[in-house]
Design a protein around this motif. Structure first.
Motif, short mmCIF file in Angstrom:
data_model
loop_
_atom_site.label_atom_id
_atom_site.label_comp_id
_atom_site.label_asym_id
_atom_site.label_seq_id
_atom_site.Cartn_x
_atom_site.Cartn_y
_atom_site.Cartn_z
N ARG A 80 0.88 -1.72 0.12
CA ARG A 80 0.24 0.18 -0.24
C ARG A 80 0.97 1.31 0.31
O ARG A 80 0.43 1.64 0.95
CB ARG A 80 -0.82 -0.10 0.92
N GLY A 81 1.52 1.32 -0.69
CA GLY A 81 2.85 2.12 -1.16
C GLY A 81 3.83 2.73 0.31
O GLY A 81 4.29 3.71 -0.15
N ASN A 82 3.77 1.84 1.48
CA ASN A 82 4.41 1.74 1.91
C ASN A 82 5.56 0.49 1.34
O ASN A 82 5.72 -0.32 1.24
CB ASN A 82 4.11 1.35 3.28
N TYR A 83 7.03 0.84 2.18
CA TYR A 83 8.37 0.30 1.75
C TYR A 83 9.12 -0.27 3.06
O TYR A 83 9.44 0.54 4.09
CB TYR A 83 9.21 0.79 0.89
N THR A 84 9.20 -1.54 3.34
CA THR A 84 9.58 -1.98 4.88
C THR A 84 10.94 -3.46 4.21
O THR A 84 10.56 -3.87 2.85
CB THR A 84 8.63 -2.91 5.49
N ILE A 85 11.77 -2.98 5.22
CA ILE A 85 12.65 -4.30 5.21
C ILE A 85 13.31 -5.03 6.20
O ILE A 85 12.63 -4.07 7.69
CB ILE A 85 14.35 -3.18 4.31
N ALA A 86 13.22 -5.92 6.41
CA ALA A 86 14.20 -6.38 7.06
C ALA A 86 15.38 -7.88 6.50
O ALA A 86 15.35 -8.37 6.02
CB ALA A 86 12.77 -7.54 7.47
N ASP A 87 15.89 -8.01 7.77
CA ASP A 87 17.43 -8.84 8.51
C ASP A 87 16.34 -9.84 7.95
O ASP A 87 15.47 -10.77 8.84
CB ASP A 87 18.53 -8.33 8.79
N CYS A 88 16.81 -10.91 7.44
CA CYS A 88 17.22 -12.84 7.19
C CYS A 88 17.22 -13.29 8.76
O CYS A 88 18.02 -14.88 8.32
CB CYS A 88 17.10 -13.15 6.21
N GLY A 89 18.27 -12.26 9.34
CA GLY A 89 19.71 -13.53 10.19
C GLY A 89 20.65 -13.77 9.41
O GLY A 89 20.90 -14.39 9.48
N SER A 90 20.90 -12.76 8.43
CA SER A 90 22.57 -12.93 7.83
C SER A 90 23.40 -12.58 8.99
O SER A 90 24.13 -12.11 10.16
CB SER A 90 22.58 -11.22 6.69
#
Length: 215
Positions: free
Chosen positions: A156-166
């Protein structure tokens, strides 16, 4: 019952009329211009900025981009790795406290990753994976990057980022993330291990490229 179905169809039609069809870019489909790593060539964008106004460029880009900005100074823990299994492991990156950043390499300097799926990519169109190996939407072939490093999501027009346990982490404006997604804003600095990118909306990217041409 038929009357209800008719009403539901009318509601859908009305909604489509209000929202309108998705704008088509006269410049072509950006997904066909991405390379195997999910990048778009800088010269291609520079040519578009020279010829087309910002509104057409915005429609062409569709979504924001990650633009390579710098490489953190430091070293990779390259101990001898004899077996195939060891060669596939992510290498720990150790930051050099004496220097904040180094000049970006030519490869990173020209790296532009649009938040758009490639022409033949699979999976949900609003979810983009970042990692070292094939199968990711944005491929960064460096041992400091994990195989599955981070996830970007468009909602909905929002942008999120999450780490994958890198192994070496994902940073936003200098803060290391956990697996909880955080929102991204225009101009945020996003780091993957030793690589830093600037998150830019199409309008900001256009201005940046236009300014570089004027300079």
């Amino acid at each position: 019952m038929f009357g209800l179905k008719k009403k539901e169809k009318k509601d859908i039609d009305d909604k489509a009329e209000v929202e309108g069809p998705k704008a088509r870019s006269p410049l072509g489909d950006i997904s066909t211009m991405l390379n195997a790593s999910g990048r778009i060539a800088l010269p291609t964008l520079q040519k578009l900025v020279k010829v087309y106004p910002k509104i057409k460029f915005k429609i062409f880009m569709e979504q924001p981009v990650l633009v390579g900005s710098s490489i953190q100074s430091g070293s990779l823990n390259l101990r001898k790795r004899a077996s195939k299994e060891e060669m596939n492991r992510t290498v720990v990156f150790e930051l050099d406290p004496a220097e904040d950043t180094a000049s970006p390499s030519e490869t990173l300097k020209h790296a532009i990753y649009p938040l758009v799926k490639g022409e033949y990519a699979s999976g949900p169109v609003n979810v983009l994976s970042i990692g070292r190996v094939d199968g990711n939407d944005m491929i960064m072939p460096d041992y400091a990057i994990s195989k599955q490093h981070a996830i970007l999501e468009i909602k909905r027009g929002n942008y999120t980022i999450a780490d994958c346990g890198s192994t070496n982490g994902t940073m936003v404006n200098g803060k290391r993330l956990d697996k909880k997604a955080v929102n991204l804003k225009d101009g945020d600095v996003v780091g993957f291990a030793r690589y830093e990118f600037t998150f830019l909306f199409p309008e900001s990217l256009y201005d940046m490229l236009a300014d570089s041409e004027d300079g």
